[in-house]
Write a protein that holds these residues in place. Structure first.
Motif, short mmCIF file in Angstrom:
data_model
loop_
_atom_site.label_atom_id
_atom_site.label_comp_id
_atom_site.label_asym_id
_atom_site.label_seq_id
_atom_site.Cartn_x
_atom_site.Cartn_y
_atom_site.Cartn_z
N ASP A 1 39.65 49.65 43.84
CA ASP A 1 39.96 50.82 43.01
C ASP A 1 41.08 51.62 43.66
O ASP A 1 40.95 52.09 44.79
CB ASP A 1 38.71 51.68 42.84
N VAL A 2 42.19 51.74 42.96
CA VAL A 2 43.33 52.50 43.47
C VAL A 2 43.55 53.69 42.54
O VAL A 2 44.10 53.54 41.45
CB VAL A 2 44.60 51.63 43.55
N PHE A 3 43.07 54.84 42.94
CA PHE A 3 43.24 56.07 42.17
C PHE A 3 42.79 55.89 40.72
O PHE A 3 43.45 56.32 39.78
CB PHE A 3 44.69 56.54 42.20
N GLY A 4 41.65 55.22 40.54
CA GLY A 4 41.08 55.05 39.21
C GLY A 4 41.49 53.79 38.49
O GLY A 4 40.97 53.50 37.41
N THR A 5 42.39 53.00 39.06
CA THR A 5 42.82 51.74 38.44
C THR A 5 42.22 50.57 39.21
O THR A 5 42.52 50.38 40.39
CB THR A 5 44.36 51.62 38.46
N PRO A 6 41.35 49.77 38.57
CA PRO A 6 40.79 48.62 39.27
C PRO A 6 41.80 47.48 39.37
O PRO A 6 42.47 47.14 38.39
CB PRO A 6 39.59 48.21 38.38
N LEU A 7 41.91 46.90 40.56
CA LEU A 7 42.80 45.76 40.78
C LEU A 7 41.95 44.56 41.19
O LEU A 7 41.52 44.46 42.34
CB LEU A 7 43.83 46.08 41.87
N PRO A 8 41.69 43.62 40.26
CA PRO A 8 40.85 42.46 40.58
C PRO A 8 41.49 41.57 41.63
O PRO A 8 42.72 41.46 41.69
CB PRO A 8 40.73 41.74 39.23
N LEU A 9 40.65 40.95 42.44
CA LEU A 9 41.15 40.07 43.49
C LEU A 9 42.03 38.94 42.96
O LEU A 9 43.08 38.66 43.55
CB LEU A 9 39.97 39.50 44.28
N PRO A 10 41.67 38.25 41.84
CA PRO A 10 42.55 37.18 41.35
C PRO A 10 43.95 37.67 41.01
O PRO A 10 44.94 36.97 41.27
CB PRO A 10 41.82 36.70 40.08
N ALA A 11 44.07 38.88 40.46
CA ALA A 11 45.39 39.41 40.13
C ALA A 11 46.21 39.68 41.39
O ALA A 11 47.42 39.43 41.44
CB ALA A 11 45.26 40.69 39.30
N LEU A 12 45.54 40.19 42.42
CA LEU A 12 46.24 40.45 43.68
C LEU A 12 46.71 39.16 44.33
O LEU A 12 47.83 39.09 44.86
CB LEU A 12 45.33 41.23 44.62
#
Length: 475
Positions: free
Chosen positions: A283-294
């Motif tokens: 979670d980056v300031f309210g935006t979820p960043l899924p591991l596959p996308a990263l």
């Protein structure tokens, strides 16, 4: 200035940044489109109209100042938005637009642009109707797997070289733009930026392949057949010049072959991010960043760096590779992705929002979306504005729920996808590769049609096919 004075001067900025980064206070989803005025869409419209009109009427100004013009429109949105809705909601919306949408979009485009720029097709084929049609068909297939930009940059130079001894060449490039720079990229998220945005929104990787293959096959078959007939007529009428003006005795082949492997890595990374399901998210300031996308985006950056490191400099020189087109796309889309924030919120509000008239125009009396209207509404705007944000606008107009759009509303999503990709070919400004191909062809001495001359071609060739397509697939 003393360190203490500097610290004191920076405190207000630090406080503002901390407020912008407050995830617990607000998220991008808190923006209620029903409470927004339609005036909030003005900066977004300003960016798109600037892209459309400045190159026509003030090319020199645009060439040197497009970044400043785009930044001005972006600030015209964000500063009032920050004041009106506070730093928490403005910051959450900014972070979501950048991390969830803009950065993945640009990272993929950069990887495809770099890999394609590292492949050089050497040798000089001799243009004939059969050879030209074969190159266009090859480009149509490649476009869905290496992007319309990548396929266009890979094949336009050898195609122009192949036709150096032809007197009539403009039609070859026009059909190249139709087929390779646009319609050929309609089958996967790698093909065209609108479809990748849909993929980022949750549309499955192979959804377009399963759902608009018949429409794509119809358009490509008709265009390739029309081109073969037209090119054969020109060929019989003119013959070829007795001497090839650009003789090239180099053996036909490829330089920079390692980039084909790297292209496969790009495909694998994007496919992986769509198939891999992981509960791990940051979670980056309210935006979820899924591991596959990263993992996907990190891998794409690695592919880009590997291509630059492994490709011989001579290959880049032969391809006249430069970062200019990519820098322009990055700057323009930064403005687009930020100024579109309120537009998406207003469209999500449906008939209760400021754009209720737009929603009603593409919706039947029973409340169900009309695929034919979505196809033409998306397509007409994509003809003159960039097709990626146009896709986003109508994706959200149709509800913005990828699961519903892929199932019960599949005809609507198919119409939006086809309209955005197909009708980007209607003008030079409908899709980024169009102008790039035109510039390269003119560099090689091809007398390309003017802006309205090109539209004469698209109105005569494409629009009748779109009408037939509507009756066959969207009614």
């Amino acid at each position: 200035m003393k360190p203490t004075d500097l610290s004191r001067a920076l405190r207000p900025l630090g406080a503002a940044l901390c407020a912008l980064a407050a995830p617990a206070v607000a998220s991008a989803a808190d923006l209620d489109g029903r409470a927004l005025s339609a005036w909030w869409a003005l900066p977004f419209a300003g960016v798109l109209l600037s892209i459309a009109l400045f190159p026509l009427f003030a090319m020199r100004v645009w060439h040197y100042h497009y970044g400043k013009i785009t930044a001005a429109w972006t600030l015209a949105f964000f500063v009032p938005f920050l004041v009106a809705y506070g730093p928490a909601l403005a910051g959450a919306s900014l972070v979501h637009a950048l991390l969830a949408e803009y950065i993945p979009f640009i990272v993929l485009l950069t990887a495809l642009f770099t890999v394609a720029g590292g492949i050089y097709i050497r040798g000089n084929l001799h243009g004939s109707p059969l050879l030209n049609t074969g190159l266009l068909a090859l480009g149509a297939v490649l476009a869905s797997f290496m992007g319309t930009t990548g396929a266009s940059m890979l094949l336009i130079r050898p195609l122009v070289r192949a036709n150096d001894n032809r007197r009539h060449r403009a039609h070859v490039v026009v059909f190249f733009i139709f087929i390779v720079s646009n319609i050929g990229g309609s089958l996967t998220p790698l093909g065209d930026p609108p479809l990748f945005l849909g993929f980022l929104k949750g549309v499955e990787f192979f959804w377009t392949l399963r759902n608009i293959l018949p429409e794509t096959a119809f358009m490509l078959a008709c265009l390739l057949a029309l081109f073969f007939v037209l090119d054969s007529w020109y060929y019989r009428r003119e013959g070829v010049l007795p001497v090839d003006p650009t003789p090239d005795t180099a053996r036909l082949g490829f330089d920079g072959g390692i980039n084909f492997v790297l292209l496969g890595a790009v495909v694998a990374l994007v496919l992986m991010s769509g198939l891999w399901r992981s509960e791990v998210a940051f979670d980056v300031f309210g935006t979820p960043l899924p591991l596959p996308a990263l993992v996907r985006d990190g891998g794409l950056v690695a592919v880009t760096l590997a291509s630059l490191g492994l490709t011989a400099r001579q290959v880049h020189r032969d391809n006249q590779f430069s970062w200019g087109p990519m820098v322009e796309v990055a700057k323009l889309f930064a403005g687009i992705f930020l100024t579109i924030i309120p537009v998406i919120a207003m469209l999500r509000a449906g008939v209760d929002g400021p754009f209720g008239a737009v929603v009603r125009a593409v919706t039947g009396p029973d409340g169900q979306p009309l695929p034919a209207m979505y196809f033409w509404a998306t397509g007409v705007l994509s003809s003159f504005l960039d097709n990626a944000p146009t896709y986003l606008v109508f994706f959200n107009t149709a509800g913005g729920d990828p699961q519903q759009l892929m199932t019960t509303l599949a005809p609507t999503l198919a119409a939006i996808s086809a309209g955005a990709v197909f009708m980007g070919a209607n003008s030079y400004i409908g899709n980024a590769p169009n102008l790039m191909v035109k510039a390269i062809a003119e560099e090689r001495g091809v007398a390309m049609p003017s802006f309205f001359g090109y539209m004469g071609w698209s109105c005569a060739v494409l629009v009748p096919l779109f009408v037939v397509l509507t009756f066959l697939f969207f009614t």
